[in-house]
Design a protein around this motif. Structure first.
Motif, PDB file in Angstrom:
ATOM      1  N   ILE A  15      14.646 -27.467  44.380  1.00  0.00           N
ATOM      2  CA  ILE A  15      15.257 -26.789  43.229  1.00  0.00           C
ATOM      3  C   ILE A  15      14.287 -25.778  42.635  1.00  0.00           C
ATOM      4  N   PHE A  16      13.024 -26.193  42.467  1.00  0.00           N
ATOM      5  CA  PHE A  16      12.025 -25.304  41.879  1.00  0.00           C
ATOM      6  C   PHE A  16      11.375 -24.486  42.998  1.00  0.00           C
ATOM      7  N   LYS A  17      11.829 -23.272  43.146  1.00  0.00           N
ATOM      8  CA  LYS A  17      11.416 -22.425  44.259  1.00  0.00           C
ATOM      9  C   LYS A  17       9.917 -22.153  44.256  1.00  0.00           C
ATOM     10  N   THR A  36      24.202 -26.874  28.665  1.00  0.00           N
ATOM     11  CA  THR A  36      24.866 -26.127  27.595  1.00  0.00           C
ATOM     12  C   THR A  36      23.858 -25.433  26.685  1.00  0.00           C
ATOM     13  N   ILE A  37      22.788 -26.136  26.319  1.00  0.00           N
ATOM     14  CA  ILE A  37      21.767 -25.552  25.440  1.00  0.00           C
ATOM     15  C   ILE A  37      21.060 -24.398  26.137  1.00  0.00           C
ATOM     16  N   ILE A  38      20.718 -24.587  27.419  1.00  0.00           N
ATOM     17  CA  ILE A  38      20.054 -23.519  28.170  1.00  0.00           C
ATOM     18  C   ILE A  38      20.935 -22.265  28.203  1.00  0.00           C
ATOM     19  N   GLU A  39      22.221 -22.435  28.457  1.00  0.00           N
ATOM     20  CA  GLU A  39      23.121 -21.282  28.549  1.00  0.00           C
ATOM     21  C   GLU A  39      23.459 -20.721  27.173  1.00  0.00           C
ATOM     22  N   LEU A  40      23.400 -21.564  26.146  1.00  0.00           N
ATOM     23  CA  LEU A  40      23.672 -21.111  24.778  1.00  0.00           C
ATOM     24  C   LEU A  40      22.621 -20.114  24.314  1.00  0.00           C
ATOM     25  N   PHE A  41      21.378 -20.356  24.693  1.00  0.00           N
ATOM     26  CA  PHE A  41      20.278 -19.459  24.307  1.00  0.00           C
ATOM     27  C   PHE A  41      19.910 -18.486  25.430  1.00  0.00           C
ATOM     28  N   LYS A  42      20.729 -18.430  26.475  1.00  0.00           N
ATOM     29  CA  LYS A  42      20.518 -17.518  27.598  1.00  0.00           C
ATOM     30  C   LYS A  42      19.167 -17.736  28.288  1.00  0.00           C
ATOM     31  N   LEU A  43      18.655 -18.960  28.205  1.00  0.00           N
ATOM     32  CA  LEU A  43      17.367 -19.254  28.839  1.00  0.00           C
ATOM     33  C   LEU A  43      17.499 -19.320  30.362  1.00  0.00           C
ATOM     34  N   ASP A  44      18.753 -19.404  30.842  1.00  0.00           N
ATOM     35  CA  ASP A  44      18.944 -19.428  32.290  1.00  0.00           C
ATOM     36  C   ASP A  44      18.474 -18.135  32.950  1.00  0.00           C
ATOM     37  N   ILE A  45      18.464 -17.034  32.183  1.00  0.00           N
ATOM     38  CA  ILE A  45      17.964 -15.760  32.707  1.00  0.00           C
ATOM     39  C   ILE A  45      16.483 -15.873  33.032  1.00  0.00           C
ATOM     40  N   LYS A  87      34.393 -19.028  43.376  1.00  0.00           N
ATOM     41  CA  LYS A  87      33.758 -18.859  44.691  1.00  0.00           C
ATOM     42  C   LYS A  87      32.229 -18.802  44.601  1.00  0.00           C
ATOM     43  N   LYS A  88      31.647 -19.650  43.761  1.00  0.00           N
ATOM     44  CA  LYS A  88      30.190 -19.670  43.647  1.00  0.00           C
ATOM     45  C   LYS A  88      29.580 -20.294  44.896  1.00  0.00           C
ATOM     46  N   THR A  89      28.528 -19.679  45.392  1.00  0.00           N
ATOM     47  CA  THR A  89      27.814 -20.206  46.556  1.00  0.00           C
ATOM     48  C   THR A  89      26.465 -20.758  46.108  1.00  0.00           C
ATOM     49  N   GLY A  90      26.096 -21.906  46.623  1.00  0.00           N
ATOM     50  CA  GLY A  90      24.839 -22.519  46.238  1.00  0.00           C
ATOM     51  C   GLY A  90      23.720 -22.178  47.192  1.00  0.00           C
ATOM     52  N   SER A  91      22.497 -22.220  46.681  1.00  0.00           N
ATOM     53  CA  SER A  91      21.331 -21.991  47.529  1.00  0.00           C
ATOM     54  C   SER A  91      20.730 -23.301  48.023  1.00  0.00           C
ATOM     55  N   ASP A 129      17.127 -21.265  40.896  1.00  0.00           N
ATOM     56  CA  ASP A 129      18.457 -20.664  40.942  1.00  0.00           C
ATOM     57  C   ASP A 129      19.343 -21.457  39.983  1.00  0.00           C
ATOM     58  N   TRP A 130      19.545 -20.910  38.777  1.00  0.00           N
ATOM     59  CA  TRP A 130      20.229 -21.676  37.734  1.00  0.00           C
ATOM     60  C   TRP A 130      21.677 -21.964  38.098  1.00  0.00           C
ATOM     61  N   SER A 131      22.380 -20.985  38.644  1.00  0.00           N
ATOM     62  CA  SER A 131      23.781 -21.175  39.007  1.00  0.00           C
ATOM     63  C   SER A 131      23.928 -22.308  40.017  1.00  0.00           C
ATOM     64  N   ASP A 132      23.032 -22.346  40.988  1.00  0.00           N
ATOM     65  CA  ASP A 132      23.047 -23.415  41.977  1.00  0.00           C
ATOM     66  C   ASP A 132      22.798 -24.761  41.312  1.00  0.00           C
ATOM     67  N   PHE A 133      21.844 -24.832  40.384  1.00  0.00           N
ATOM     68  CA  PHE A 133      21.519 -26.075  39.695  1.00  0.00           C
ATOM     69  C   PHE A 133      22.699 -26.564  38.857  1.00  0.00           C
ATOM     70  N   ALA A 134      23.310 -25.661  38.092  1.00  0.00           N
ATOM     71  CA  ALA A 134      24.412 -26.052  37.217  1.00  0.00           C
ATOM     72  C   ALA A 134      25.614 -26.542  38.021  1.00  0.00           C
ATOM     73  N   THR A 135      25.953 -25.818  39.078  1.00  0.00           N
ATOM     74  CA  THR A 135      27.082 -26.237  39.918  1.00  0.00           C
ATOM     75  C   THR A 135      26.765 -27.532  40.649  1.00  0.00           C
TER      76      THR A 135
END
Length: 298
Positions: free
Chosen positions: A209-211, A72-81, A150-154, A89-95
């Protein structure tokens, strides 16, 4: 100069965004943290037990909301970008974390209700109800991410990573259930066999996770994982044979053996989860071999 410009542009997008808390995802996160916190506090105040199942429940109700707060904090400050650009891959990690939290909270709710809820245990039922609601809210997030959006994970939210998560989870249940092995050398060997793959699983998960970390390795990670899985399957075949023989030979289930407090039933849980993990490791081995050989997973 192009790379520097891209970095500056990415950093400029990382700004405080309170509107993320008002979205459906933000509301789910708030509910998850609140319910897990209430369940944790109720479980602590109930007290009276330091069995490994109770400890595992307390850990789950603390770990899951902490990870949700972090996301939540990461996405609140848009640090996921920034994380998407530099290391993961933040979306993959969060899901993937939502799927893992669902697995943990639902299983803990079942275990806690089995051990601490009874006809006269009103407080145990109260904790169990909050535990099931917590698991339900995490399940809603998985349904939202995987089926509605329909999120796809890496990796973590895809089959290879989630199989590793399930293997680690089942290993935790096995360790929480181990009992009655101290005076038998064969069963001690089984415990050693359970322990060998367990610490390597989180290392593999984190590395994938960490590419950037994965690309820095001096060896092929997929081949290392394949060797690890071969060894794990062999170890679990050994335990799947030895544990039941030396635990249940000349040791039938007692007549007065309630599922919650009977040592025989808990030892049976170890045997059952051994076969579950053997199946998971075997499937993981097959899919990894197909990937190494060039076959594409759907």
């Amino acid at each position: 100069m192009g790379i520097i410009a891209d970095v500056k542009e990415t950093l400029s997008k990382a700004v405080f965004s309170p509107s993320s808390l008002l979205s459906g995802r933000g509301a789910l996160h708030m509910a998850q943290m609140l319910l897990c916190l209430v369940t944790f506090v109720l479980g602590i105040f109930r007290g009276g037990s330091y069995h490994t199942y109770w400890n595992y429940a307390m850990f789950t109700w603390a770990f899951c909301p902490i990870m949700t707060l972090f996301i939540t904090i990461i996405e609140l400050f848009k640090l996921d970008i920034i994380l998407n650009m530099f290391c993961m891959d933040w979306s993959d990690f969060a899901t993937g974390m939502a799927m893992s939290s669902t697995l943990m909270t639902v299983s803990v709710a079942i275990i806690y209700a089995n051990f601490y809820a009874c006809r006269t245990c009103i407080y145990g039922w109260l904790v169990s109800i909050f535990a099931f609601v917590s698991g339900f809210v995490y399940t809603l997030e998985v349904i939202k991410d995987k089926f509605l959006e329909k999120k796809t994970g890496s990796y973590l939210a895809a089959l290879p990573g989630f199989l590793k998560v399930m293997e680690a989870f089942v290993s935790c249940i096995i360790f929480a259930s181990l009992t009655g092995y101290r005076n038998q050398f064969a069963l001690i060997l089984c415990v050693v066999a359970y322990a060998i793959p367990f610490p390597i699983l989180p290392v593999i998960i984190i590395t994938n996770i960490f590419k950037k970390l994965k690309t820095c390795l001096p060896f092929n990670l997929d081949r290392f994982v394949f060797i690890f899985l071969v060894i794990s399957v062999v170890l679990y075949i050994f335990t799947a044979i030895v544990w039941p023989i030396f635990t249940f030979r000349n040791n039938p289930r007692p007549n007065d053996c309630p599922p919650s407090f009977c040592v025989w039933a808990i030892e049976f849980m170890v045997a059952f989860m051994t076969y579950v993990n053997l199946i998971l490791f075997t499937l993981d081995l097959i899919f990894t071999l197909l990937g190494i050989c060039g076959f594409k997973r759907t």
